[in-house]
Design an enzyme around this catalytic site. Structure first.
Site, PDB file in Angstrom:
ATOM      1  N   GLU A  38      -2.640 -44.852 -32.326  1.00  0.00           N
ATOM      2  CA  GLU A  38      -3.644 -45.641 -31.627  1.00  0.00           C
ATOM      3  C   GLU A  38      -3.372 -47.099 -31.989  1.00  0.00           C
ATOM      4  OE1 GLU A  38      -7.710 -45.415 -32.964  1.00  0.00           O
ATOM      5  OE2 GLU A  38      -8.452 -46.409 -31.152  1.00  0.00           O
ATOM      6  N   ARG A 264      -0.692 -35.336 -44.501  1.00  0.00           N
ATOM      7  CA  ARG A 264      -0.334 -36.742 -44.432  1.00  0.00           C
ATOM      8  C   ARG A 264       0.198 -37.211 -45.773  1.00  0.00           C
ATOM      9  NH1 ARG A 264      -5.281 -38.950 -42.229  1.00  0.00           N
ATOM     10  NH2 ARG A 264      -3.928 -40.717 -41.826  1.00  0.00           N
ATOM     11  N   LYS A 274      -6.207 -47.221 -42.475  1.00  0.00           N
ATOM     12  CA  LYS A 274      -6.201 -48.389 -41.598  1.00  0.00           C
ATOM     13  C   LYS A 274      -7.463 -49.213 -41.775  1.00  0.00           C
ATOM     14  CE  LYS A 274      -3.454 -47.056 -37.531  1.00  0.00           C
ATOM     15  NZ  LYS A 274      -3.598 -46.713 -36.103  1.00  0.00           N
TER      16      LYS A 274
END
Length: 564
Positions: A38, A264, A274
Site C-alpha cells: 500500500e 513477517r 510503518k
RNA sequence: UGGGAUGUAGUGUAAUGGUAACACUGCAGAUUCUGGUUCUGCCUUUGGGGGUUCGAAUCCCUCCAUCCCAGCCA
C-alpha cells in the site's frame, strides 16, 4: 567463473509450488506472484523479505511477479510513496517489467461485481453507524447479530449503492456489506464491509470516486483478475483467508488464486511498523524516511548497505510460519561479508593525534602504493602521501600501555600501514597534561612496510599526512534503538531511542584519494569501519561520509574484559 | 474464556517414522602490513506429560506457552 547453485532445502512455499506444478494445478504451468504494497509509506527491511519471496519464487520457477500498488485508501496514500516504492524495488535489482498494476485500475470492475452481488442478494447497503456496527458485530466470544438493514430489498440496495457512488450521502452514512454470517466464529466473515464512502482525492483516480472498495474485497479479486496463482502475504492475514476464498468464488470470477501466509521479518533493535516509522519522521526524531538510521530501504541504501547483502540476509533468515526475531548481528554479518569483498580501502583518522617523525626530512613528501582491496586479486592501488607530520588515532597511542596493548607507546615500534616502521620516543604535553603530540623516529629501511631483516611488529596503524589530508565530515551511525525490543520496558518505544545513534565528527582527516569517492561507492576506512559518501549532503567542497557499520572489534571485547 | 496459527541450541532455519543439522552469535587458538579477513576447534537443541512403534522432532491424546483477529485500515 562458475555460478555456484546454492544447495538450500526448500521452504514451505517452494514445496507448495512444486507440488502444485507437479500435480497440474497451475494454469499453463506459469507461477504468478505479486508484491502488493500500500503506498502509504516507505518500504522497509520487512518488505525486502516479501519482495525476495515473491520475485524470487517467480524467478526460480520461470513465472512472473507483478508489482501491484494496493491503493484503496486515498486518505493515506500519496504519489511520493508510489515513486519511492518503485525506486526501492529497482535498487534491490528486481524488475516487474510491464506488470505494473494498481488496485485502482479495477475500480470499475469491482463496482460491477458489487452490483452483481447486490442483485444476487449477497450484499446489502447498511445504514448502521460505525459504533452500531461494532455493537452488532458481537465480540470474540459472542456471535454478532444481523443488521436491521440486512433484508433491505434488492431494488433499494441497488438504488442506494448507486447514490452512494454519485456522492449523495456523507461519509459514514452507508456501507455496502457482504451477506455472509453474523454468527461466524471468524469475525472477518461477519458481513464484512465491501465499500465505504470517502471524500478524498485519490493519487490516481482523483475525485472520480467517493466510494472505495475494502481490502477483503479488492485484494482477492485483483489477484484473480491478474491471474495470480500464489498470493503470498504475512501471517496476520490468516484469518482473512476465508474472506479471500469467499471473494474469489463469487460467480463470474474465473481464475482462483490461493493465499499463503508466512511470518513477517522482525529484527531486534529495530522497528518495522510503518505507523511508528511515520511518527519518527513526522516528529523529526530522524531526518526523514531516508535517514541512514531508518530500517527503510532508502535508509539502508543511504547508510551504505548493498542490495546484495540485504538479499543475502533475507535469504539466510529463510521463510517459515514461526514468528521470531532475527539477530541484528546476522544482518551486520551479511553487510560486512559483502562489503569486505568490494569496499575500497582508505585511511581516515577520526580522532587525530599528531605524530612528528623527528628523523624524517622536513618538507619532504613521499608517495606509497596502497592496495584498494586486499580481498580482490584484481584490485588496483592508489597513492598515499607521507610526510614528517602525520595523524594517527588517539586510540593508537598509550602513554602507559595496558596488558595486551601492542600499538604505539614510548619505546615500541609499530608499522604505519603501507609506509614505515616508527618507534615512539617522547610525548609533548600542554599545561593541563594533555598530550599534544608524540615524537617518533622512523626506520628508512622499512619503506613500504617491511624490512630486510624480516622483523615483526605487532601493531599496524593507519595514518594520514597532516598537510595532505582531506578534511571532511564523518557521521558515525549506530543503532537507532538501544533496546532489543524498543518499548518493551516502558511501553514507549521512544524511551529506547539510542542517544548515540548519530555522532557527527565535524573534522576528520582522510587520505586525498577519498576526494574521488562518489555516492554509491563502498568504502572501508581501514580499522574504522565501512563508510559511504552521503548521497544527500556531501559536496565536493565539504564531503560527508556515513558510517555503514563498524568492523568486528575483538580488541574492544578484550578491553571490556580488562575493565577498560 | 470464540476462532485461527506457532513451539527444534542464545537467534534464525533444516531434518516428515530410521545417527538431530546448517548459518549467525558466543568462547578458545592459529594466520595476518587492518586487533579486519581467513582457518581450526569448542559450547548448546526437539515446550511438558502420556500413548502408538523395534524405532518419534515427525503419528495420536493431553496440558502449557506465545502470536493474530472484535477498522467504514491494509
Amino acid at each position: 567463473m562458475e555460478t555456484e547453485k546454492e544447495e538450500r532445502p526448500l521452504n514451505f512455499l517452494e514445496k507448495i509450488i512444486e507440488d502444485d506444478l507437479k500435480n497440474g494445478r497451475v494454469p499453463n504451468n506459469e507461477i504468478v506472484t505479486r508484491f502488493p504494497p500500500e503506498p502509504n509509506g516507505y518500504l522497509h527491511i520487512g518488505h525486502i523479505k516479501s519482495i525476495c519471496i515473491n520475485f524470487g519464487l517467480a524467478e526460480k520457477y520461470g513465472g512472473r511477479c507483478h508489482l501491484r500498488l494496493d491503493d484503496t485508501n486515498p486518505a493515506k496514500e500519496e504519489t511520493e510513496y508510489i515513486d519511492s516504492i518503485k525506486e526501492d524495488i529497482k535498487w534491490l535489482g528486481f524488475d516487474w517489467g510491464k506488470y505494473e498494476y494498481y488496485a485502482s485500475d479495477y475500480y470499475d470492475k469491482l463496482y460491477e461485481i458489487a452490483v452483481r452481488l447486490i442483485k444476487e442478494g449477497q450484499a446489502y447497503v447498511d445504514s448502521l453507524s460505525a459504533e452500531e456496527m461494532k455493537e452488532y458485530r458481537g465480540t470474540l466470544t459472542e456471535p454478532g447479530k444481523n443488521s436491521p438493514d440486512r433484508d433491505r430489498p434488492i431494488e433499494e440496495n441497488l438504488r442506494l449503492f448507486e447514490e452512494m457512488k454519485e456522492g449523495k450521502y456523507p461519509e459514514g452514512s452507508y456501507t455496502l456489506r457482504a451477506k455472509i454470517d453474523m454468527a461466524s466464529p471468524n469475525i472477518n466473515l461477519r458481513d464484512p464491509a465491501l465499500y465505504r464512502i470517502k471524500y478524498a482525492t485519490h493519487p490516481r483516480t482523483g475525485d472520480k470516486w467517493c466510494i472505495y472498495p475494502m481490502y477483503d474485497f479488492t485484494h482477492p479479486i485483483s489477484d484473480a483478475i491478474e491471474g495470480i496463482t500464489h498470493s503470498i502475504c504475512t501471517l496476520e492475514f490468516e484469518d482473512h483467508r476465508p474472506a479471500y476464498d469467499w471473494a474469489t468464488s463469487i460467480d463470474g470470477i474465473e481464475h482462483t488464486p490461493h493465499q499463503y501466509e508466512f511470518a513477517r521479518l522482525n529484527i531486534n533493535y529495530m522497528l518495522m511498523s510503518k505507523r511508528k516509522l511515520l511518527y519518527l519522521v513526522r516528529n523529526n526524531f530522524v531526518s526523514g524516511w531516508d535517514d541512514p538510521r531508518m530500517p527503510t530501504i532508502s535508509g539502508v541504501r543511504r547508510r551504505g548497505y548493498s542490495p546484495e547483502s540485504m538479499k543475502d540476509f533475507v535469504n539466510r533468515v529463510g521463510v517459515a510460519k514461526v514468528e521470531g526475531v532475527v539477530d541484528y548481528a546476522l544482518m551486520e554479518f551479511c553487510v560486512r561479508e559483502d562489503l569486505n569483498k568490494r569496499a575500497k580501502r582508505l585511511m581516515a583518522v577520526l580522532d587525530p593525534l599528531l605524530v612528528v617523525i623527528d628523523n624524517y626530512e622536513d618538507g619532504k613528501t613521499e608517495y606509497f602504493d596502497a592496495e584498494d582491496n586486499p580481498e580482490d586479486e584484481n584490485s588496483k592501488s592508489h597513492k598515499v602521501a607521507f610526510s614528517k607530520h602525520i595523524y594517527i588515532e588517539k586510540e593508537d597511542f598509550m602513554e602507559n600501555p595496558v596488558k595486551g596493548y601492542h600499538r604505539l607507546y614510548i619505546g615500541n615500534e609499530i608499522r604505519l600501514k603501507h609506509a614505515y616502521y616508527i618507534t615512539a620516543t617522547s610525548v609533548e604535553k600542554d599545561g593541563e597534561g594533555n598530550i599534544i603530540c608524540v615524537h617518533a623516529t622512523y626506520d628508512p629501511e622499512s619503506r613500504g612496510g617491511t624490512t630486510k631483516d624480516g622483523r615483526k611488529v605487532k601493531g599496524t596503524s593507519h595514518w594520514v599526512s597532516k598537510d595532505h589530508a582531506l578534511e571532511a565530515e564523518v557521521r558515525q551511525y549506530d543503532k537507532l534503538f538501544k533496546a532489543e525490543v524498543p518499548g518493551l520496558s516502558t511501553g514507549n518505544y521512544l524511551d529506547d531511542l539510542n542517544p548515540d545513534s548519530l555522532v557527527v565528527i565535524e573534522k576528520a582527516y582522510i587520505e586525498e584519494e577519498a576526494r574521488n569517492a562518489k555516492a554509491g561507492d563502498y568504502l572501508q576506512f581501514i580499522r574504522n569501519g565501512y563508510y559511504c559518501v552521503d548521497s544527500k549532503d556531501s559536496r565536493p567542497e565539504h564531503m560527508v561520509f556515513n558510517r555503514t557499520c563498524t568492523l568486528k572489534d575483538s580488541w574492544a571485547k578484550q578491553k571490556a574484559k580488562l575493565g577498560l
